[in-house]
Design an enzyme around this catalytic site. Structure first.
Site, mmCIF file in Angstrom:
data_model
loop_
_atom_site.group_PDB
_atom_site.id
_atom_site.type_symbol
_atom_site.label_atom_id
_atom_site.label_comp_id
_atom_site.label_asym_id
_atom_site.label_seq_id
_atom_site.Cartn_x
_atom_site.Cartn_y
_atom_site.Cartn_z
ATOM 1 N N ASP A 82 9.355 -5.471 7.785
ATOM 2 C CA ASP A 82 8.317 -4.516 8.187
ATOM 3 C C ASP A 82 8.454 -4.080 9.645
ATOM 4 O OD1 ASP A 82 7.370 -4.409 5.666
ATOM 5 O OD2 ASP A 82 5.333 -5.062 6.124
ATOM 6 N N ASP A 96 1.201 -11.159 6.505
ATOM 7 C CA ASP A 96 1.712 -10.290 5.434
ATOM 8 C C ASP A 96 3.031 -9.649 5.842
ATOM 9 O OD1 ASP A 96 -0.323 -9.074 7.220
ATOM 10 O OD2 ASP A 96 0.330 -7.203 6.309
ATOM 11 N N GLY A 127 0.811 -1.214 0.000
ATOM 12 C CA GLY A 127 0.000 0.000 0.000
ATOM 13 C C GLY A 127 0.844 1.264 0.000
ATOM 14 N N ASP A 172 -2.846 6.869 2.614
ATOM 15 C CA ASP A 172 -2.185 7.834 1.720
ATOM 16 C C ASP A 172 -0.902 7.340 1.059
ATOM 17 O OD1 ASP A 172 -0.483 7.791 3.858
ATOM 18 O OD2 ASP A 172 -0.953 9.809 4.565
HETATM 19 P P1 AMP Z 1 1.418 -3.046 8.120
HETATM 20 O O1 AMP Z 1 0.621 -3.394 9.319
HETATM 21 O O2 AMP Z 1 2.236 -1.793 8.240
HETATM 22 O O3 AMP Z 1 2.253 -4.181 7.631
HETATM 23 O O4 AMP Z 1 0.393 -2.698 6.965
HETATM 24 C C1 AMP Z 1 -0.678 -3.531 6.595
HETATM 25 C C2 AMP Z 1 -1.188 -3.114 5.239
HETATM 26 O O5 AMP Z 1 -1.579 -1.746 5.247
HETATM 27 C C3 AMP Z 1 -0.177 -3.260 4.118
HETATM 28 O O6 AMP Z 1 -0.880 -3.655 2.966
HETATM 29 C C4 AMP Z 1 0.356 -1.862 3.977
HETATM 30 O O7 AMP Z 1 0.883 -1.617 2.701
HETATM 31 C C5 AMP Z 1 -0.872 -1.029 4.251
HETATM 32 N N1 AMP Z 1 -0.545 0.318 4.757
HETATM 33 C C6 AMP Z 1 -0.054 0.653 5.965
HETATM 34 N N2 AMP Z 1 0.114 1.985 6.070
HETATM 35 C C7 AMP Z 1 -0.272 2.523 4.892
HETATM 36 C C8 AMP Z 1 -0.342 3.850 4.358
HETATM 37 N N3 AMP Z 1 0.019 4.910 5.066
HETATM 38 N N4 AMP Z 1 -0.786 3.987 3.102
HETATM 39 C C9 AMP Z 1 -1.162 2.941 2.374
HETATM 40 N N5 AMP Z 1 -1.150 1.690 2.798
HETATM 41 C C10 AMP Z 1 -0.694 1.453 4.049
HETATM 42 MG MG MG Z 2 3.400 -4.803 6.335
#
Ligand code: AMP
Ligand code: MG
Length: 534
Positions: free
Chosen positions: A288, A278, A106, A139
Site C-alpha cells: 500500500d 490494514d 475499498g 468512489d
Molecule cells: P489506505 O489508507 O489507503 O490504506 O485506505 C484505508 C481504507 O480506505 C481501505 O479500506 C481502502 O480500501 C479504503 N479506501 C481508500 N481510498 C478509497 C477510495 N478512493 N475508494 C474506496 N475506498 C478507499
Molecule cells: Mg490500505
C-alpha cells in the site's frame, strides 16, 4: 502464439474461505465472511502507460499477450478472464493507533491467483477499479499521480532488495476522478488510473484482527489455517494439525519478517507514511504505497504524510517501534487460537532482538565494515546519525560519497577528508568549522576502524556500493514524472522505471536521478508533502 485465455488460475483463497452470501455491490457491513465477490467497474478509455518487464516475466506473459487488446482491457478493469474469481477482501485495522472496525478492499479488486511458470501462484489485484462493498462513502477509484507513485515505487523497492508487493502495469482509465488533494476545500478533476498489483497474497494483519474483534471464531480459525498451510507450509505437514504451537511459530515468522522489512526501510531511507495494521502484510512485504516518501536530508522526525503532521506517528524514526505495536495487535488477534498470552508475549519480545541485530548489521554493511560490536560501535553510530542531522545532509548521497573517501590521509585531524562529503550537504554554510572538526574526528575514527580490519579503499567501496543505492525514488523525481504524465507525456515514467532497475550501479548520463533534492521541491506538494487523498 499464446493469448491471455491460456492463463491458468487456481483461486485458493475464494475456494477455501467463507464467501459473502450477499452480492449487491453497495457499501455495507459483511459479517462473518472473508471476502465479497465483486466485478471491476468498466472504464471508458483504457490506455496502458507502462508495464514492468520483470513482473511480466515472473507471470509468464509474453510479448503477444502484453500487446493484446485483451491485456489492456484486463489491466484496466474491462475484462475478467475465464478462471478468474474477482473479489474484495474483508479486513479491519488500527488506523493511527485507533481501532477502525471493518475496512476491507475499498478500491482494490483481486482478480485471481495465477499459476506462474515457476510453479508458484501470484495474486493479481487491480487498485482503483471501482466500488466494492467495502468502499464506504468513497468512489473506489485512484488517480494518476498516486498510481504512478505506487507503480514506480513497488518496482524500485524490489530492485533495491526490499520485500514488496509488485506492480505489473499502470493504465489510464479515460475517466476523470474528483479529488481534494490537500483536503482544503479545493476539489478538482484528475485523470483516473489503475495499477495491477502482484503478490503471493495481499492478506494483512487486519484480516485477522476483524474476525477476532467480533468473536467470529470460525472465520479466524479458517483464515489462520489457510494462511499457514498456503504460505508457511514448512510449519505443518501436508495434513498435519494446526495447533497452538503452530500458530505461535507462524506468529514468530511474521514478527521476524516484519522486523527484517523495516530494517530494509531504514537502510534505504523509505518512509511508508501510513503504517496502519490494514497496511501491514502477513508476508512482511511492503504494501500500500500511499503518501510514502524518501528521506532526503536525514531527519528521523520526518513524515511525508500531512494527514499525520501533528502526531507524526509514522515518522521515519518511529517505524521500528510501530512495527512492534502493529505486531502486538496481530498477537492479540491470534490469542483465541493460542489461549495463553505468554508464548505470544515471548514472540513479540523477540522483535526487539531481531530488529536490533538486523539494524546493527545493516549499519555495519552501509559503512563497509566487517565486524560489529554493539558496545564499541553504538556511540560511533550515534555520533554519525547526530552529525547527519546537524546540518541538512542527504542520506543517499552521503553513503555513496563516504565510500569514496580515502582511508589514508596526511592530515591527522581528518578535516581535509570532509570535503569529500560536501556534495551531500544541502546547506554547506551550516557546516561550520566546529562541525567540520566533528566530522573530521568521526572520519578519523572510521578510517582507523576500517584500516584495522585490513580493508583497502577499493574493496570497501565495492562492498558499500552494493548496499547503499545511488538511485532511489526521490519524491521530486516521481513528481517530475507525474507532471509530465499529467501533461500527456509518459516518457518520464518509463525512464524512471528503467533507472530504478539497477539502483546500485552508477551509470553515466543519469546524474539527474542521483542528485539531491532541487530547491523547487523543498516545499512542493507531492514532494515533501502528501496527503492520504489518492
Ligand atoms: P489506505 O489508507 O489507503 O490504506 O485506505 C484505508 C481504507 O480506505 C481501505 O479500506 C481502502 O480500501 C479504503 N479506501 C481508500 N481510498 C478509497 C477510495 N478512493 N475508494 C474506496 N475506498 C478507499
Ligand atoms: Mg490500505
Amino acid at each position: 502464439m499464446t493469448t491471455l485465455a491460456d492463463l491458468e488460475f487456481d483461486n485458493r483463497f475464494t475456494a477455501s474461505l467463507a464467501a459473502d452470501p450477499a452480492t449487491a455491490n453497495r457499501p455495507r457491513q459483511a459479517p462473518d465472511v472473508a471476502f465479497s465477490r465483486v466485478h471491476p467497474t468498466p472504464t471508458s478509455g483504457p490506455e496502458v502507460i507502462a508495464v514492468s518487464d520483470e513482473v511480466a516475466e515472473l507471470l509468464g506473459l509474453d510479448q503477444a499477450q502484453l500487446a493484446s487488446e485483451a491485456f489492456r482491457d484486463m489491466v484496466s478493469g474491462n475484462l475478467v478472464l475465464h478462471g478468474m474469481d474477482p473479489h474484495a477482501m474483508r479486513y479491519g485495522g488500527h488506523q493511527f493507533g485507533n481501532w477502525a472496525g471493518q475496512l476491507g478492499d475499498g478500491r482494490a479488486i483481486i482478480l485471481g491467483e495465477l499459476l506462474t511458470p515457476d510453479g508458484s501462484r501470484q495474486t493479481l489485484q487491480l487498485k482503483g477499479a471501482g466500488r466494492t462493498p467495502y468502499s464506504r462513502s468513497a468512489d473506489g477509484l485512484a488517480v494518476l499521480r498516486s498510481s504512478i507513485r505506487e507503480f514506480l515505487c513497488s518496482e524500485a523497492m524490489h530492485h533495491l532488495g526490499v520485500p514488496t508487493t509488485r506492480a505489473l502495469s499502470l493504465a489510464l482509465t479515460g475517466d476523470q476522478v474528483m479529488r481534494d488533494m490537500l483536503y482544503d476545500g479545493h476539489p478538482a478533476l484528475e485523470p483516473g488510473a489503475v495499477v495491477l498489483r502482484v503478490a503471493p497474497t495481499f492478506i494483512r494483519f487486519g484480516n485477522f484482527e476483524l474476525p477476532a474483534s467480533l468473536g467470529e471464531a470460525d472465520r479466524l480459525r479458517e483464515l489462520t489455517d489457510f494462511t499457514i498451510r498456503e504460505y508457511f507450509p514448512d510449519l505443518v505437514g501436508d495434513d498435519g494439525p494446526i495447533d497452538a504451537e503452530t500458530v505461535i511459530a507462524f506468529y514468530r515468522r511474521v514478527v521476524e519478517s516484519t522486523a527484517d522489512m523495516i530494517v530494509h526501510w531504514q537502510r534505504v531511507g523509505f518512509v511508508h507514511g501510513v503504517m496502519n495494521t490494514d497496511n501491514l502484510s502477513i508476508l512482511g512485504l511492503t504494501i500500500d504505497y500511499g503518501p510514502y516518501g524518501w528521506l532526503e536530508d536525514y531527519d528521523p522526525d520526518w513524515t511525508p504524510n500531512t494527514t499525520d503532521r501533528h502526531g507524526r506517528r509514522y515518522r521515519f524514526g518511529n517505524q521500528p517501534g510501530i512495527g512492534q505495536w502493529n505486531l502486538a495487535q496481530l498477537g492479540n488477534a491470534l490469542f483465541p487460537l493460542v489461549g495463553d498470552a505468554e508464548p505470544l508475549q515471548d514472540a513479540i519480545d523477540g522483535y526487539v532482538d531481531r530488529f536490533k541485530a538486523g539494524y546493527g548489521d545493516m549499519v555495519r554493511s552501509k559503512l563497509g565494515l566487517k565486524t560489529w560490536d554493539v558496545e564499541r560501535d553504538e556511540p560511533f553510530t550515534i555520533e554519525l546519525f547526530d552529525l547527519l542531522r546537524a546540518a541538512e545532509t542527504d542520506m543517499t548521497v552521503f553513503f555513496r560519497r563516504l565510500a569514496d573517501v580515502p582511508l589514508r590521509s596526511d592530515d591527522s585531524t581528518g578535516v581535509d577528508r570532509v570535503t569529500g562529503l560536501d556534495e551531500a550537504f544541502y546547506a554547506p554554510e551550516l557546516v561550520d568549522d566546529e562541525l567540520r572538526v566533528r566530522w573530521g574526528r568521526w572520519l578519523e575514527d572510521y578510517a582507523a576502524r576500517a584500516a584495522g580490519e585490513g580493508l583497502d579503499d577499493e574493496s570497501r567501496r565495492a562492498q558499500m556500493n552494493r548496499v547503499n543505492p545511488i538511485y532511489v525514488m526521490r519524491n521530486w523525481l516521481a513528481q517530475e514524472a507525474i507532471d509530465a504524465s499529467t501533461a500527456g507525456d509518459h516518457w518520464g515514467v518509463t525512464a524512471l522505471l528503467d533507472v530504478m532497475r539497477d539502483p546500485y550501479t552508477e551509470r553515466p548520463g543519469l546524474e539527474h536521478f542521483a542528485s539531491k533534492r532541487p530547491d523547487w521541491a523543498r516545499t512542493r506538494v507531492g514532494c515533501s508533502m502528501l496527503s492520504c487523498s489518492s
